[in-house]
Design an enzyme around this catalytic site. Structure first.
Site, PDB file in Angstrom:
ATOM      1  N   GLY A 161       0.813  -1.211   0.000  1.00  8.76           N
ATOM      2  CA  GLY A 161       0.000   0.000   0.000  1.00  8.76           C
ATOM      3  C   GLY A 161       0.849   1.264   0.000  1.00  8.76           C
ATOM      4  N   ASN A 173      -8.068   4.021   8.516  1.00  5.28           N
ATOM      5  CA  ASN A 173      -7.481   2.880   9.216  1.00  5.28           C
ATOM      6  C   ASN A 173      -7.524   3.002  10.735  1.00  5.28           C
ATOM      7  OD1 ASN A 173      -5.547   4.914   8.140  1.00  5.28           O
ATOM      8  ND2 ASN A 173      -4.170   3.950   9.594  1.00  5.28           N
ATOM      9  N   CYS A 178       2.287   2.777  12.875  1.00  4.25           N
ATOM     10  CA  CYS A 178       3.505   3.538  12.642  1.00  4.25           C
ATOM     11  C   CYS A 178       3.784   4.520  13.772  1.00  4.25           C
ATOM     12  CB  CYS A 178       3.410   4.298  11.323  1.00  4.25           C
ATOM     13  SG  CYS A 178       2.603   3.344  10.053  1.00  4.25           S
TER      14      CYS A 178
END
Ligand code: PLP
Length: 387
Positions: A74, A154, A328
């Site tokens: 992605g 997300n 992340c």
């Protein structure tokens, strides 16, 4: 980890490979190992498998398979869409519009473009995480070349109005890219019915292998490739193709499409079960994201008086893997950029937990995880009050 039950509720970060995906990939690691560019039998067989997989992924996505470029995932698909289009169209204009709640693969690609002379508008969102069409309309300038707004978020699961965004982009003749990494496999979209010029997907979020994804690029889009070398992917992405990964990606896509409604029903039941447990326990909580326009597998919830890190650590000790939102940024104390953009206040952003569901989870597991969460919340919010 193997000796006691460990419940995994972090499927928005990544998923285990489906047994049928592993099985489908196996022959392409050792037996049919040829380079798809080779003209001998080994190469031809590998190419045939790859092109069959491309056709299958195209069918699931509702797109011309020739318009799919396989990438390493992605992140590369997002970078290729944004930087590739910006560089090839910089004579037309240097303005790009995105939103404040994008994945870092989009946000950091845009920040890089700012460093080399592009102008980027980061649209705000409302308190459900949704972009407002009025804000987008106002942000468009004569030199706007690209709009990149994600399909489903997300962290909080909010589904953006990409049909309206795409329509507006078409009227103004601006390219429109959407990051559909989380929407893929859970929403029944067909690219040919959407006003999008580019769309990113990734295999490892839908029980495929890591390190493989794709960017759909419409025929009319001019862009510069990132990788230069051989003429693979019709000169749009050089490098020997990840044949086993591509075959696994296709298998995962087909399974996800076949089981989509079943999965959706299960995730919705899990969501209801968790909320019901928290209500029963009488703890305070707020669900973050849009109440109805939401991806079924993501449940982001704040527990007032608690702290994300403490809750996650306690959950992990109790054998439950959840997340603060984006993989992340976890491991750092940084507040979620998505929750900040939603302007819900620091207290709510600092106490948020994301549970994301997958195919191996059961409603019972969800109930159990919710009960454990409620106990942790009761214990730690009390401790916080006393200290
Ligand atoms: C995971 C994710 C990505 C990155 O995909 P990779 O295949 O891990 O590089 C991009 N966008 C969204 C919305 C994601 O959830």
């Amino acid at each position: 980890m193997a000796t006691r039950s460990y419940l995994y509720f972090d499927h928005a970060a990544t998923t285990p490979v489906h047994p049928r995906v592993r099985e489908a990939m196996q022959p392409y690691l050792d037996v049919v190992f040829g380079n798809p560019s080779s003209i001998h039998g080994f190469g031809r067989r590998a190419r045939m498998a790859m092109e069959k997989a491309r056709d299958e992924i195209g069918a699931v996505l509702g797109a011309d398979p020739a318009q799919l470029v396989f990438t390493s995932g992605g992140t590369e698909a997002d970078n290729l869409a944004i930087i590739g289009v910006a560089m090839a169209n910089r004579e037309r204009g240097k303005h790009i519009i995105t939103s404040q709640v994008e994945h870092h693969a989009v946000l950091h690609a845009c920040e890089y473009l700012e460093k080399i002379g592009f102008d980027v508008t980061y649209l705000p969102v409302d308190d459900t995480g949704m972009v407002r069409i009025g804000d987008l309309r106002e942000a468009i300038r004569p030199d706007t070349i690209l709009i990149s707004i994600m399909y489903g978020n997300n962290e909080v699961g909010t589904i953006q109005p990409i049909e309206e965004i795409g329509q507006l982009a078409r009227e103004r003749q601006i390219y429109f890219h959407t990051d559909a990494v989380q929407a893929f496999g859970t929403l029944p979209f067909q690219i040919r019915d959407l006003p999008v010029d580019m769309l990113s997907v990734s295999a490892h979020k839908v029980n495929g292998p890591k390190g493989i994804g794709a960017l759909y690029i419409a025929r009319n889009v001019t862009f510069y490739p990132h990788l230069h070398g051989g003429s693979q992917e019709r000169k749009r992405r050089a490098g020997t193709e990840n044949v086993a990964g591509i075959v696994g990606f296709a298998e995962a896509a087909k399974i996800a499409a076949a089981e989509r409604e079943e999965r959706r029903a299960k995730y919705e039941a899990m969501r209801r079960a968790m909320i019901a447990e928290w209500e029963k326990a009488g703890i305070a909580f707020h669900v973050n994201g849009h109440p109805t326009r939401c991806l079924p597998h993501i449940l982001n919830v704040s527990f007032p008086g608690t702290n994300t890190e403490t809750t996650l650590l306690n959950l992990d000790m109790a054998g439950i893997a959840a997340s603060s939102g984006s993989a992340c940024t976890s491991g750092s104390l940084e507040l979620s950029h998505v929750l900040q953009a939603m302007c819900l206040g620091d207290a709510r952003a600092r106490s948020a937990i994301r549970f994301s569901f997958g195919i191996t989870n059961t409603v019972d597991e969800a109930r159990q995880a919710a009960r454990t969460t409620a106990e942790i919340v009761q214990k730690t919010s009390k401790a916080e009050r006393l200290s």
